[in-house]
Design a protein around this motif. Structure first.
Motif, PDB file in Angstrom:
ATOM      1  N   LEU A  11       0.816  -1.211   0.000  1.00  0.00           N
ATOM      2  CA  LEU A  11       0.000   0.000   0.000  1.00  0.00           C
ATOM      3  C   LEU A  11       0.849   1.259   0.000  1.00  0.00           C
ATOM      4  N   SER A  12       2.045   1.181   0.602  1.00  0.00           N
ATOM      5  CA  SER A  12       2.906   2.355   0.659  1.00  0.00           C
ATOM      6  C   SER A  12       3.350   2.805  -0.724  1.00  0.00           C
ATOM      7  N   ILE A  26       1.279   2.243  -3.505  1.00  0.00           N
ATOM      8  CA  ILE A  26       0.051   2.692  -4.170  1.00  0.00           C
ATOM      9  C   ILE A  26      -0.367   4.061  -3.673  1.00  0.00           C
ATOM     10  N   TYR A  27      -0.265   4.250  -2.350  1.00  0.00           N
ATOM     11  CA  TYR A  27      -0.655   5.519  -1.731  1.00  0.00           C
ATOM     12  C   TYR A  27       0.557   6.143  -1.054  1.00  0.00           C
ATOM     13  N   ARG A  28       1.308   6.931  -1.784  1.00  0.00           N
ATOM     14  CA  ARG A  28       2.459   7.618  -1.214  1.00  0.00           C
ATOM     15  C   ARG A  28       1.994   8.802  -0.382  1.00  0.00           C
ATOM     16  N   GLU A  72       1.686  12.340  -1.727  1.00  0.00           N
ATOM     17  CA  GLU A  72       0.625  12.591  -2.693  1.00  0.00           C
ATOM     18  C   GLU A  72      -0.725  12.850  -2.022  1.00  0.00           C
ATOM     19  N   TYR A  73      -0.807  12.574  -0.710  1.00  0.00           N
ATOM     20  CA  TYR A  73      -2.056  12.752   0.028  1.00  0.00           C
ATOM     21  C   TYR A  73      -1.777  13.522   1.314  1.00  0.00           C
ATOM     22  N   VAL A 102      -4.130  13.512   4.367  1.00  0.00           N
ATOM     23  CA  VAL A 102      -4.188  12.375   5.289  1.00  0.00           C
ATOM     24  C   VAL A 102      -3.100  12.600   6.339  1.00  0.00           C
ATOM     25  N   LEU A 118      -0.968   6.987   6.644  1.00  0.00           N
ATOM     26  CA  LEU A 118      -0.180   6.489   5.526  1.00  0.00           C
ATOM     27  C   LEU A 118       1.286   6.261   5.877  1.00  0.00           C
ATOM     28  N   TYR A 172      -8.083  12.668   8.542  1.00  0.00           N
ATOM     29  CA  TYR A 172      -8.131  13.357   7.243  1.00  0.00           C
ATOM     30  C   TYR A 172      -8.461  14.825   7.484  1.00  0.00           C
TER      31      TYR A 172
END
Length: 323
Positions: A4-5, A7-9, A12-13, A16, A20, A29
């Motif tokens: 997941l790390s 896929i969801y850096r 980039e979010y 959040v 993450l 969030y």
């Protein structure tokens, strides 16, 4: 399989704030400069015989992760697994226990999802809110802080005794009261007294969850075994080897980062790893605030106690036993 790390850096979010990069009790969030949403979920099979009590305990347990972040629950969604051939009246009582506990928290159950399963399971997906400047994470403990736990330990031992039909009803009642008690008051007082790091003690036991805080904070936790408060009946059952299976799994995994100074009986070592259900909040607070926080917790009816302190170290747990 991509982790997941990848896929969801995290970069980039940026909205959040928690979830993450470093693990914590719930995801957070950010909505705007002042507000953030907390999201968490938890569910499990019955830990007590009474369906209403089970529902209340499962709800309190799920809500606890919002409180552990310093937040306030807003809304919950029921999560239900239930056998086709089991009396639906039992399910009604489970849901009633959960609903009344959520209402006590000042939140609302606004829906849910159910599936057929061989074993009943119940819990919640919970949404809460927190001011962005008042999020309490696991990673803020500092050298010199005092460690306070807001509930007694021993729920894993007592509920295992119940499953083996050897539990005293008074011991079960005390454990049920503890497990179904919300961590709301403890969380509100943690905010008031500027607690620096916090988590709730659940399935990984005192050592497992304490280690999460210690490692993320880059410090050692030193615990005094004689100071750890236990639920009625816990010692007697533990002396007779009444532990849930999760205790051994926790012990096998977390013992690498545990050191003992002094003597500990075998049952005392087991209690350090006893999985808890809807346990208390473990708080790291500045030493000059600890006394007032503890007094306020007691004034509000919490079974809180000081169990140790924070020292320089690489992120281990040191336990002081008997001389």
């Amino acid at each position: 399989m991509r982790p997941l790390s990848e896929i969801y850096r995290g970069d980039e979010y940026p909205q959040v704030l928690v979830g993450l990069s470093e693990p914590d009790d719930a995801a957070v969030y950010q909505l705007d400069a002042a507000r953030a949403i907390i999201s968490t979920t938890d569910f499990f099979p019955p830990v007590v015989n009474d369906p209403y009590d089970f529902g209340a305990i499962a709800a309190a347990n799920a809500l606890s992760d919002v409180y552990a972040m310093g937040g306030r629950p807003l809304m919950a969604i029921n999560l239900v697994a239930y056998p086709d051939d089991l009396d639906k009246g039992i399910l009604s009582e489970i849901l009633r226990g959960g609903a009344e506990k959520v209402k006590e928290a000042g939140a609302v159950i606004a829906g849910g999802h159910s599936i057929t399963d061989a074993e009943p399971k119940y819990g919640l997906s919970v949404t809460g809110e927190v001011e962005t400047g008042h999020i309490i994470r696991k990673s803020g403990a500092q050298v010199g802080d005092v460690l306070i736990l807001s509930k007694r330990l021993g729920t894993g031992v007592v509920t295992t005794a119940l499953k083996r039909d050897i539990a005293d009803p008074q011991h079960v009642a005390a454990a049920v009261e503890s497990m179904s008690r919300l961590n709301r008051v403890a969380s509100e007082l943690a905010q008031r007294h500027r607690v620096r790091a916090m988590t709730d003690i659940t399935g990984f036991g005192l050592v497992g969850h304490g280690l999460e805080m210690a490692k993320l904070s880059g410090v050692n936790f030193r615990l005094n075994m004689d100071a750890i408060a236990l639920l009625p009946g816990t010692v007697a059952y533990a002396r007779n080897g009444v532990f849930p299976g999760g205790m051994e799994r926790n012990r096998e995994y977390y013992s690498e980062w545990l050191s003992i100074d002094g003597e500990l009986a075998e049952y005392e070592r087991g209690l350090l790893f006893d999985p808890q259900t809807s346990g208390g909040l473990l708080m790291a607070v500045a030493a000059d605030r600890a006394g007032e926080l503890l007094a306020d917790l007691h004034a509000q009816g919490e079974d809180a106690f000081i169990l140790g302190g924070v020292f320089a170290g690489p992120g281990n747990i040191d336990v002081i036993g008997s001389d």
